[in-house]
Design a protein around this motif. Sequence first.
Motif, mmCIF file in Angstrom:
data_model
loop_
_atom_site.group_PDB
_atom_site.id
_atom_site.type_symbol
_atom_site.label_atom_id
_atom_site.label_comp_id
_atom_site.label_asym_id
_atom_site.label_seq_id
_atom_site.Cartn_x
_atom_site.Cartn_y
_atom_site.Cartn_z
ATOM 1 N N GLY A 1 -20.222 13.260 -10.474
ATOM 2 C CA GLY A 1 -19.720 13.618 -9.149
ATOM 3 C C GLY A 1 -20.772 13.700 -8.061
ATOM 4 O O GLY A 1 -20.484 14.156 -6.948
ATOM 5 N N TYR A 2 -21.993 13.256 -8.344
ATOM 6 C CA TYR A 2 -23.058 13.279 -7.341
ATOM 7 C C TYR A 2 -23.036 11.990 -6.530
ATOM 8 O O TYR A 2 -22.713 10.916 -7.047
ATOM 9 N N HIS A 3 -23.379 12.105 -5.250
ATOM 10 C CA HIS A 3 -23.373 10.964 -4.339
ATOM 11 C C HIS A 3 -24.790 10.715 -3.840
ATOM 12 O O HIS A 3 -25.417 11.615 -3.264
ATOM 13 N N ALA A 4 -25.278 9.481 -4.074
ATOM 14 C CA ALA A 4 -26.620 9.118 -3.624
ATOM 15 C C ALA A 4 -26.662 9.067 -2.101
ATOM 16 O O ALA A 4 -25.733 8.582 -1.462
ATOM 17 N N GLN A 5 -27.734 9.594 -1.564
ATOM 18 C CA GLN A 5 -27.967 9.554 -0.124
ATOM 19 C C GLN A 5 -28.979 8.442 0.168
ATOM 20 O O GLN A 5 -29.514 7.811 -0.748
ATOM 21 N N ARG A 6 -29.273 8.235 1.419
ATOM 22 C CA ARG A 6 -30.233 7.197 1.777
ATOM 23 C C ARG A 6 -31.615 7.557 1.236
ATOM 24 O O ARG A 6 -32.077 8.694 1.394
ATOM 25 N N PRO A 7 -32.291 6.589 0.592
ATOM 26 C CA PRO A 7 -33.640 6.863 0.063
ATOM 27 C C PRO A 7 -34.618 7.188 1.194
ATOM 28 O O PRO A 7 -34.474 6.720 2.317
ATOM 29 N N ALA A 8 -35.588 8.000 0.854
ATOM 30 C CA ALA A 8 -36.690 8.317 1.774
ATOM 31 C C ALA A 8 -37.990 8.005 1.054
ATOM 32 O O ALA A 8 -38.049 8.046 -0.177
ATOM 33 N N SER A 9 -39.020 7.683 1.801
ATOM 34 C CA SER A 9 -40.296 7.399 1.156
ATOM 35 C C SER A 9 -40.845 8.681 0.542
ATOM 36 O O SER A 9 -40.588 9.791 1.025
ATOM 37 N N LEU A 10 -41.581 8.504 -0.549
ATOM 38 C CA LEU A 10 -42.154 9.657 -1.243
ATOM 39 C C LEU A 10 -43.085 10.431 -0.327
ATOM 40 O O LEU A 10 -43.104 11.670 -0.360
ATOM 41 N N ASP A 11 -43.831 9.729 0.531
ATOM 42 C CA ASP A 11 -44.764 10.461 1.400
ATOM 43 C C ASP A 11 -44.047 11.289 2.457
ATOM 44 O O ASP A 11 -44.609 12.241 2.981
ATOM 45 N N GLU A 12 -42.778 10.975 2.754
ATOM 46 C CA GLU A 12 -41.993 11.821 3.660
ATOM 47 C C GLU A 12 -41.509 13.081 2.949
ATOM 48 O O GLU A 12 -41.543 14.168 3.515
ATOM 49 N N ARG A 13 -40.990 12.919 1.716
ATOM 50 C CA ARG A 13 -40.364 14.036 0.997
ATOM 51 C C ARG A 13 -41.369 14.877 0.213
ATOM 52 O O ARG A 13 -41.243 16.094 0.141
ATOM 53 N N HIS A 14 -42.336 14.201 -0.426
ATOM 54 C CA HIS A 14 -43.297 14.907 -1.285
ATOM 55 C C HIS A 14 -44.688 14.286 -1.149
ATOM 56 O O HIS A 14 -45.193 13.649 -2.080
ATOM 57 N N PRO A 15 -45.323 14.472 0.007
ATOM 58 C CA PRO A 15 -46.635 13.841 0.210
ATOM 59 C C PRO A 15 -47.674 14.272 -0.823
ATOM 60 O O PRO A 15 -48.604 13.525 -1.115
ATOM 61 N N GLU A 16 -47.489 15.454 -1.414
ATOM 62 C CA GLU A 16 -48.445 15.949 -2.410
ATOM 63 C C GLU A 16 -48.446 15.121 -3.694
ATOM 64 O O GLU A 16 -49.382 15.199 -4.494
#
Length: 196
Positions: A150-165
């Motif tokens: 029941g999960y819905h994929a959202q638009r991908p984001a670059s890793l450096d935007e979401r988790h730069p670490e």
Amino acid sequence: MTSETRERVLVERLRAPDGTPGPDIAAVAELVNAVYAVAEDGLWRPGTTRTDADDVARSARDGEIRIARLDGRIVGCIRIARIDDTTAEFGMLATDPTVRGTGIGLLLVRSVETECAAAGFTTMQLEVIRPRDDTHESEQFLDSWYRRLGYHAQRPASLDERHPELVAATAVPCEVVPYLKALGSLGRPEAGASGG
């Protein structure tokens, strides 16, 4: 999962009240690292691990880790965290390869969905890290599995935007796909239901 197996599985909070890594903490860290080493093979630089005992102990101390025990042995884990007043997130889902396909992962996901709904959260989120420019077999399997739940994929984001670490540890350019699910009335009493 057969009803007999289900009766032998206990989902519980991983305890680490003083934050000290003990045998259960070490077992969870080893399980997560072993599972993710296979599931995310090729995404990370050699020697990169997903977690360590200190990180698991901190999360356990904060009440974020749930484990599944089968006949007393830890065979699965999942971490939950609060994102905001309405959204909770799960991650670090791992099941022992010896019990894969028995429903332990599903049991852990359903357990935290119910727990979070009962706590008042209306949305559950998770994130999948995948190669940006290629396909990855594990990520394709997870996409299909999460959609069936029941999960819905959202638009991908670059890793450096979401988790730069995390970027320095990657072996290939990666992106993060958030998945969302409305929790609805999971874990809440039915309208008009009365106790007694």
